[in-house]
Design an enzyme around this catalytic site. Structure first.
Site, short mmCIF file in Angstrom:
data_model
loop_
_atom_site.label_atom_id
_atom_site.label_comp_id
_atom_site.label_asym_id
_atom_site.label_seq_id
_atom_site.Cartn_x
_atom_site.Cartn_y
_atom_site.Cartn_z
CD GLN A 99 -2.51 -1.22 2.68
OE1 GLN A 99 -3.58 -0.66 2.90
NE2 GLN A 99 -1.87 -1.89 3.63
CG HIS A 117 -2.87 2.65 -1.86
ND1 HIS A 117 -2.84 2.56 -0.49
CD2 HIS A 117 -3.98 1.94 -2.23
CE1 HIS A 117 -3.88 1.87 -0.06
NE2 HIS A 117 -4.59 1.47 -1.11
CB CYS A 125 1.13 16.36 -18.24
SG CYS A 125 0.08 17.64 -18.96
CB CYS A 128 0.23 16.15 -23.04
SG CYS A 128 1.67 16.34 -21.98
CB SER A 189 -1.30 -2.83 6.85
OG SER A 189 -2.49 -2.16 6.43
CB SER A 190 -4.15 0.42 10.46
OG SER A 190 -4.49 1.08 9.23
#
Ligand code: APR
Length: 241
Positions: A99, A117, A125, A128, A189-190
């Site tokens: 993540q 993520h 951009c 473009c 990780s939570s």
């Protein structure tokens, strides 16, 4: 507990690992939640939300210039990253899902990382689709705020912001890995942000063993086969002994 978990993991045929911000904490990158978490200082609905970014990106760009860029630029893989590479070299890592957006797993030497993520190491951009490195954007910001493309389009990070869907390919690959694995190991990780937090459930529903290594409790602890409230680096060092 650690001996049983060690046996489970070292005898696994398809180990899938899911890492979160806790894995990079020892590289000096603050976690989002828990004591001193980033979101206690920066409101994610302002600094990491696509709708706010499209209305007024200055909050994000100030945060990127003053906090995110210096923190990521300085960060190095920590002993947990190095230990995971060792597990990979021993042929024990079927898939690595993260993540995290810091690119430290790749820097440490894992060739294929599923970045659920996205990454803060590259930008694009919005007009473009031109691509920029984090360093190029940081250069640009010094005299062009917010930074623009040569086509005058606005730039954005290749991270997934709140209000956006995850990259389809990364999501599909992660779900498939969770379905096919025989051991699903969560490190740092939570497990409160979906759909990443679904992955251990999917693994469990497909008869995998789920092991959670996290300093604080998570909502999935009761369904897991093993939970160790300890640092990822310490756990991995013990695993590799
Ligand atoms: N080892 C193991 N666990 C740790 C360590 C460590 N050294 N340091 C902190 N932790 C744990 C904390 O207890 C916390 O529960 O890591 C967890 C990190 O949780 P979060 O900060 O919520 O990070 P994460 O689970 O990755 O968040 C998921 O939320 O805001 C979004 O996009 C962001 O990817 C992030 C997602």
């Amino acid at each position: 507990m650690i001996a049983e978990v060690k046996k489970l993991i070292m005898n696994s045929k398809k180990l899938v690992v899911l890492t979160g911000a806790g894995f990079s904490a020892e590289s000096g990158i603050p976690t989002y939640r828990g004591t001193g978490g980033l979101w206690s200082k920066y409101d994610p609905s302002v600094y990491a939300d696509i709708n706010h970014f499209m209305r007024d990106s200055s909050y994000y760009w100030n945060f990127f210039r003053d906090e995110r860029y210096p923190m990521i630029k300085k960060a190095k893989p920590n002993s947990a990253h190095i230990a995971l590479v060792e597990l990979y070299k021993r042929g024990k890592l079927f898939r690595l899902i993260t993540q995290n957006i810091d690119g430290l797993h790749q820097l440490a030497g894992i060739p294929h990382v599923i970045e659920l993520h996205g990454t803060t190491r590259s930008f694009r951009c919005m007009r473009c689709d031109n691509r920029f490195s984090m360093e190029e954007v940081h250069e640009k910001i010094l005299d062009d705020f917010p930074p623009k493309c040569s086509c005058n389009g606005s730039l954005r990070p290749n991270t997934v912001m709140f209000g956006e869907s995850l990259p389809q390919h990364a999501l599909e690959e992660s779900m498939l890995a969770a379905k096919k694995c025989d051991v699903f190991l969560v490190l740092g990780s939570s497990l409160v942000v979906y759909p990443a937090a679904y992955l251990p459930c999917i693994a469990k529903e497909n008869n995998a063993h789920v092991v959670i290594v996290n300093i604080d409790p998570t909502p999935f602890d009761k369904q897991a086969d093993a939970v160790l409230y300890k640092k990822a680096s310490m756990f991995l060092e013990q695993l590799l002994l």
